[in-house]
Design an enzyme around this catalytic site. Structure first.
Site, PDB file in Angstrom:
ATOM      1  N   HIS A   1       3.759  22.830  31.588  1.00 26.14           N
ATOM      2  CA  HIS A   1       4.182  23.357  30.284  1.00 26.14           C
ATOM      3  C   HIS A   1       3.059  24.269  29.801  1.00 26.14           C
ATOM      4  CE1 HIS A   1       7.651  20.694  28.983  1.00 26.14           C
ATOM      5  NE2 HIS A   1       7.261  20.092  30.101  1.00 26.14           N
TER       6      HIS A   1
ATOM      7  N   GLU B   1      -0.511  21.124  30.101  1.00 27.74           N
ATOM      8  CA  GLU B   1      -0.313  22.188  29.114  1.00 27.74           C
ATOM      9  C   GLU B   1      -1.271  23.295  29.520  1.00 27.74           C
ATOM     10  OE1 GLU B   1       1.944  22.235  26.843  1.00 27.74           O
ATOM     11  OE2 GLU B   1       2.381  20.190  26.207  1.00 27.74           O
TER      12      GLU B   1
HETATM   13  O1  0X9 Z   1       6.265  18.292  23.229  1.00 24.28           O
HETATM   14  C1  0X9 Z   1       6.383  18.499  24.444  1.00 24.28           C
HETATM   15  O2  0X9 Z   1       7.455  18.396  25.045  1.00 24.28           O
HETATM   16  C2  0X9 Z   1       5.146  18.898  25.249  1.00 24.28           C
HETATM   17  N1  0X9 Z   1       4.422  19.928  24.560  1.00 24.28           N
HETATM   18  S1  0X9 Z   1       5.044  21.446  24.466  1.00 24.28           S
HETATM   19  O3  0X9 Z   1       4.205  22.225  23.576  1.00 24.28           O
HETATM   20  N2  0X9 Z   1       4.976  22.114  25.893  1.00 24.28           N
HETATM   21  O4  0X9 Z   1       6.397  21.350  24.019  1.00 24.28           O
HETATM   22  C3  0X9 Z   1       4.234  17.712  25.397  1.00 24.28           C
HETATM   23  C4  0X9 Z   1       4.878  16.501  25.943  1.00 24.28           C
HETATM   24  C5  0X9 Z   1       3.873  15.402  26.016  1.00 24.28           C
HETATM   25  N3  0X9 Z   1       4.482  14.168  25.803  1.00 24.28           N
HETATM   26  C6  0X9 Z   1       4.293  13.413  24.674  1.00 24.28           C
HETATM   27  N4  0X9 Z   1       3.477  13.739  23.726  1.00 24.28           N
HETATM   28  N5  0X9 Z   1       5.010  12.330  24.629  1.00 24.28           N
HETATM   29 ZN    ZN Z   2       6.720  22.587  26.871  1.00 26.84          ZN
END
Ligand code: 0X9
Ligand code: ZN
Length: 423
Positions: free
Chosen positions: A285, A355
């Site tokens: 991501h 990320e």
């Molecule tokens: O929010 C998300 O899906 C991910 N970040 S993004 O900015 N690429 O959208 C992070 C997912 C990590 N998982 C958790 N925090 N549970």
């Molecule tokens: Zn993402």
């Protein structure tokens, strides 16, 4: 650098969304949040948190979410985000649109017929193939070589997360051809699966008309007429248990049920079909420069000590190459239904979310410019090769000869227990 600052400035100065009604308008918010608990409460409203800094977060959300947040938190700044007049500097031709990506993958296969196989794991909502590249000296479907799967492009606007797996595939093929003995050995001992773009419809929408639109979700039409499910909230482990929205208009809408979307179902079916081989999964991501590992739906660490230590050790090792910060996903904020909670929770795969660059919005956010592609690749090729290398048994990174009788497999099923005990 100036370009990046200007790009970030464009993000901050963009103002109105002409065509949408009130509830569809997108707001950019800067909110005070002292710790992970406050960040999780904020995520719970349905906004997508984009940047976490010491005592605050930046997030996108709709009007209703903004109002809800205002009741509980200090909103330092918020403004309507103009998707229409958002005008990113031109010159991003190096990124691959879906057609170019497809052609690049076809070329890779044509030039390396004994090493690279292009197939599809299913179709997107709009009927695009979700491509799979298999790379190995053994391309047979019933191979029992240990395997790792790399994925990108769950979120539409995260274009660099598609370039990284594409470049990984190209790198493996060209190094094999060039006689790189390390890569040749690796590809005789592993199958490497690469799904560069899980959400092709979303990515195409995000660049349609030659203009970025900050789109995140897929392109399904929801029951209320709004568009899109957040694919990284749609996986079926502890689905809809926090940090995901039940509001179809939200950018973190988890969908009507777990695996409601053809894209996540395709990933599920593929991973399940290869579960005897797969030990490791990485989902790319952007942005923030982090290495995340389960859990994401709870603050609790993985209960199984060995599995926890494998994730942590591997994350720390990889961070030495890419300088990203290794941490449990929920240290960022609680979110349920992401890929890696499912792949670890359901199947015991050692699972990571990267990320990728840049670090923050001021360095370009989702749109840092094409020069970032090579930087991301250089930083992240070693971590990828390391995962492939360890994929025969990731538990070997613990360097233990035995785990004794006290080992209790609290989190997951047979696969994980078998690997751990085989040390
Ligand atoms: O929010 C998300 O899906 C991910 N970040 S993004 O900015 N690429 O959208 C992070 C997912 C990590 N998982 C958790 N925090 N549970
Ligand atoms: Zn993402």
């Amino acid at each position: 650098m100036l370009k990046k600052v200007l790009a970030a400035a464009a993000v901050f100065t963009a103002m109105s969304l002409g065509h949408a009604n009130e509830t569809d308008k997108t707001y950019w918010m800067h909110i005070e949040a002292q710790d992970v608990f406050e960040r999780s409460l904020i995520a719970d409203t349905g906004v997508s948190i984009e940047t976490v800094i010491e005592n605050s977060v930046y997030a996108f959300g709709n009007k209703q979410e903004l109002e809800q947040i205002k009741k509980q938190f200090k909103v330092i700044e918020s403004f309507e985000f103009d998707l229409e007049s958002f005008d990113y500097p031109t010159g991003d031709e190096k990124f691959h649109n879906y057609q170019e990506l497809t052609e690049a993958l076809q070329k890779l296969q044509a030039e390396n017929p004994n090493l690279v196989k292009l197939s599809t794991i299913g179709k997107s909502v709009q009927d695009r193939d979700i491509h799979l590249i298999t790379i190995s000296a053994d391309l047979s479907d019933d191979s029992n070589l240990p395997a790792v799967v790399f994925m990108g492009g769950h979120h539409a606007r995260e274009h660099i997360s598609v370039e990284m797996p594409l470049m990984l595939a190209q790198h493996l093929a060209s190094e094999f051809k060039n006689g790189n003995s390390e890569i040749i050995k690796l590809l005789h001992e592993r199958q490497v699966f690469i799904i560069p773009i899980v959400n092709p419809d979303g990515a195409e929408h995000d660049i349609a008309g030659g203009r970025y639109k900050m789109w995140r979700k897929n392109r399904v039409t929801n029951h209320d007429g709004s568009i899109g499910v957040d694919l990284n909230r749609n996986y079926g482990f502890k689905w809809a248990s926090g940090g995901a929205s039940s509001n179809p208009r939200s950018s973190t809408y988890h969908g009507p049920e777990a695996f409601s979307e053809p894209e996540t179902r395709a990933v599920r079916e593929f991973v399940l079909s290869k579960q005897d081989q797969l030990t490791t999964l990485l989902s790319y991501h952007t942005f923030s420069e982090l290495i995340l590992f389960p859990w994401g739906h709870t603050y609790n660490p993985i209960a199984d000590q060995n599995a926890y230590n494998v994730h942590r050790t591997m994350a720390e090792t990889m961070s030495e190459w890419n300088n990203y910060r290794p941490q449990q996903s929920s240290d960022l904020y609680i979110a349920s239904g992401d890929t890696t909670d499912w792949s670890y929770g359901e199947l015991g795969l050692i699972s990571f979310t990267f990320e990728l660059d840049p670090k923050n919005m001021w360095n370009g956010g989702f749109y840092p410019g094409q020069d970032t592609i090579d930087i991301v690749f250089e930083k992240n090729i070693k971590p990828a090769l390391y995962l492939i290398e360890q994929a025969d048994n990731p538990y070997k990174v613990l360097n233990k000869s035995t785990y004794g009788v006290s080992f209790i497999n609290t989190d997951v099923g047979a696969k994980h227990a078998q690997l751990s005990e085989s040390l």
